[in-house]
Design a protein around this motif. Structure first.
Motif, mmCIF file in Angstrom:
data_model
loop_
_atom_site.group_PDB
_atom_site.id
_atom_site.type_symbol
_atom_site.label_atom_id
_atom_site.label_comp_id
_atom_site.label_asym_id
_atom_site.label_seq_id
_atom_site.Cartn_x
_atom_site.Cartn_y
_atom_site.Cartn_z
ATOM 1 N N GLU A 51 41.862 57.501 39.831
ATOM 2 C CA GLU A 51 40.486 57.859 39.474
ATOM 3 C C GLU A 51 39.602 56.617 39.350
ATOM 4 O O GLU A 51 38.459 56.621 39.792
ATOM 5 N N LEU A 52 40.131 55.550 38.737
ATOM 6 C CA LEU A 52 39.350 54.309 38.653
ATOM 7 C C LEU A 52 39.010 53.803 40.050
ATOM 8 O O LEU A 52 37.875 53.411 40.324
ATOM 9 N N ARG A 53 40.009 53.804 40.928
ATOM 10 C CA ARG A 53 39.810 53.338 42.299
ATOM 11 C C ARG A 53 38.745 54.186 43.004
ATOM 12 O O ARG A 53 37.902 53.678 43.718
ATOM 13 N N ARG A 54 38.778 55.477 42.768
ATOM 14 C CA ARG A 54 37.822 56.393 43.411
ATOM 15 C C ARG A 54 36.384 56.113 43.000
ATOM 16 O O ARG A 54 35.480 56.089 43.833
ATOM 17 N N VAL A 55 36.140 55.901 41.698
ATOM 18 C CA VAL A 55 34.753 55.725 41.226
ATOM 19 C C VAL A 55 34.268 54.281 41.318
ATOM 20 O O VAL A 55 33.097 54.011 41.074
ATOM 21 N N LEU A 56 35.152 53.345 41.701
ATOM 22 C CA LEU A 56 34.779 51.942 41.856
ATOM 23 C C LEU A 56 34.139 51.726 43.221
ATOM 24 O O LEU A 56 34.651 52.196 44.236
ATOM 25 N N LYS A 57 33.024 51.012 43.253
ATOM 26 C CA LYS A 57 32.394 50.671 44.527
ATOM 27 C C LYS A 57 33.332 49.801 45.351
ATOM 28 O O LYS A 57 34.207 49.120 44.806
ATOM 29 N N ALA A 58 33.138 49.788 46.653
ATOM 30 C CA ALA A 58 34.013 49.048 47.568
ATOM 31 C C ALA A 58 34.117 47.578 47.199
ATOM 32 O O ALA A 58 35.178 46.966 47.315
ATOM 33 N N ASP A 59 33.024 46.992 46.735
ATOM 34 C CA ASP A 59 33.021 45.580 46.358
ATOM 35 C C ASP A 59 33.048 45.386 44.841
ATOM 36 O O ASP A 59 32.733 44.312 44.329
ATOM 37 N N GLY A 60 33.458 46.424 44.101
ATOM 38 C CA GLY A 60 33.462 46.374 42.641
ATOM 39 C C GLY A 60 34.712 45.710 42.078
ATOM 40 O O GLY A 60 35.624 45.315 42.812
ATOM 41 N N GLN A 61 34.726 45.584 40.756
ATOM 42 C CA GLN A 61 35.843 44.936 40.061
ATOM 43 C C GLN A 61 36.273 45.756 38.859
ATOM 44 O O GLN A 61 35.461 46.401 38.211
ATOM 45 N N ILE A 62 37.569 45.719 38.595
ATOM 46 C CA ILE A 62 38.122 46.277 37.365
ATOM 47 C C ILE A 62 38.519 45.089 36.501
ATOM 48 O O ILE A 62 39.241 44.205 36.956
ATOM 49 N N LEU A 63 38.028 45.046 35.287
ATOM 50 C CA LEU A 63 38.392 44.002 34.323
ATOM 51 C C LEU A 63 39.369 44.632 33.342
ATOM 52 O O LEU A 63 39.092 45.694 32.786
ATOM 53 N N PHE A 64 40.513 43.975 33.134
ATOM 54 C CA PHE A 64 41.519 44.604 32.280
ATOM 55 C C PHE A 64 42.179 43.624 31.318
ATOM 56 O O PHE A 64 42.328 42.450 31.601
ATOM 57 N N ILE A 65 42.549 44.177 30.172
ATOM 58 C CA ILE A 65 43.454 43.550 29.203
ATOM 59 C C ILE A 65 44.390 44.667 28.775
ATOM 60 O O ILE A 65 43.931 45.726 28.326
ATOM 61 N N GLU A 66 45.675 44.451 28.960
ATOM 62 C CA GLU A 66 46.657 45.468 28.587
ATOM 63 C C GLU A 66 47.851 44.795 27.926
ATOM 64 O O GLU A 66 48.163 43.642 28.226
ATOM 65 N N HIS A 67 48.500 45.523 27.031
ATOM 66 C CA HIS A 67 49.777 44.998 26.547
ATOM 67 C C HIS A 67 50.868 45.589 27.421
ATOM 68 O O HIS A 67 50.751 46.716 27.919
ATOM 69 N N VAL A 68 51.886 44.789 27.679
ATOM 70 C CA VAL A 68 52.914 45.122 28.670
ATOM 71 C C VAL A 68 54.290 44.743 28.143
ATOM 72 O O VAL A 68 54.412 44.098 27.097
#
Length: 192
Positions: free
Chosen positions: A114-131
Motif C-alpha cells: 500500500e505504501l508503494r502504491r500511494v508513493l509517487k514514482a520519484d517519492g521517498q519513504i523515510l523510516f525508523i523501525e526496531h528490528v
C-alpha cells in the motif's frame, strides 16, 4: 501532555532515536503521509517550509495528536486508517514517514504494498523501525521475548527484518544505519 508511551520512550528519544528523527525527517517534503502518528512525537522534526500538506494517520487517533498539531505551522489533516488499506489514490504522496510502526502491522507485505502504491514514482519513504538485532545475546533474547511481548505490547514483534520486507515489496532501501546495538534501523526507501 505526555503519555505513558512517551514517558517510556523518553530515554531513547533523548539519545540516538531523537537524533535519527531530526536527521531523517528534516528531508520530508511536498505532500507527506505519516503512518502511525501516535502522540505526534515526529511533529517538532518537520520543516514546515518544505511540506505542502501532511496527512497524519493511525489505527486509533490519540487525542494528544490534535493538541500537538495545533502548535505547528503544518497544513494538515488527521485520519483514522489502517496501513493495509490506505484510502488514497495511487501515486499521491512525495514522502511517506513510518517510525516504529511495522513491528505491529499484521500483514507487513500488504502494508508495504500500500505504501508503494500511494508513493509517487520519484517519492521517498523515510523510516525508523526496531528490528531483530544482529548481535548476541540480544538476538536470542528478542526472539525468546517476542511471543510474550506481542501480547502485552499491542502485537509488537521484536524480531522483524524490515530491510528484507522492503526488498520483498520491491522497495529499495538506502542510507540505512543501525543504532542501539543494531536493534533499530533508519533510512530511506524508493520504488524500484
Amino acid at each position: 501532555m505526555s503519555t505513558t508511551y512517551d514517558l517510556f520512550m523518553s530515554i531513547f528519544e533523548k539519545g540516538a532515536l531523537g537524533l535519527k528523527r531530526a536527521e531523517l525527517l528534516a528531508s520530508a517534503s511536498g505532500r507527506v503521509l505519516e503512518i502511525g502518528s501516535g502522540t505526534g512525537v515526529n511533529l517538532p522534526y518537520y520543516d514546515a517550509d518544505r511540506i505542502r500538506h501532511i496527512t497524519l494517520t493511525d489505527m486509533k487517533v490519540n487525542p494528544v495528536l490534535f493538541t500537538r498539531i495545533r502548535h505547528t505551522d503544518l497544513q494538515n489533516e488527521i485520519k483514522q486508517m489502517d496501513v493495509e488499506s490506505i484510502p488514497f489514490e495511487s501515486e499521491t504522496f512525495d514522502t511517506i514517514v513510518v517510525t516504529l510502526v511495522f513491528c505491529s502491522v499484521k500483514d507487513v507485505q500488504k502494508g508495504l504494498s500500500e505504501l508503494r502504491r500511494v508513493l509517487k514514482a520519484d517519492g521517498q519513504i523515510l523510516f525508523i523501525e526496531h528490528v531483530l538485532p544482529e548481535v548476541q545475546p540480544l538476538k536470542s533474547l528478542f526472539n525468546i521475548a517476542t511471543p510474550a511481548w506481542k501480547r502485552i505490547a499491542s502485537g509488537c514483534h521484536l524480531n522483524r527484518d524490515f530491510e528484507a520486507a522492503l526488498a520483498q515489496a520491491s522497495l529499495e532501501a538506502a542510507d540505512v544505519s543501525s543504532f542501539y546495538n543494531s536493534s533499530f534501523i533508519s533510512g530511506r526507501a524508493y520504488k524500484r
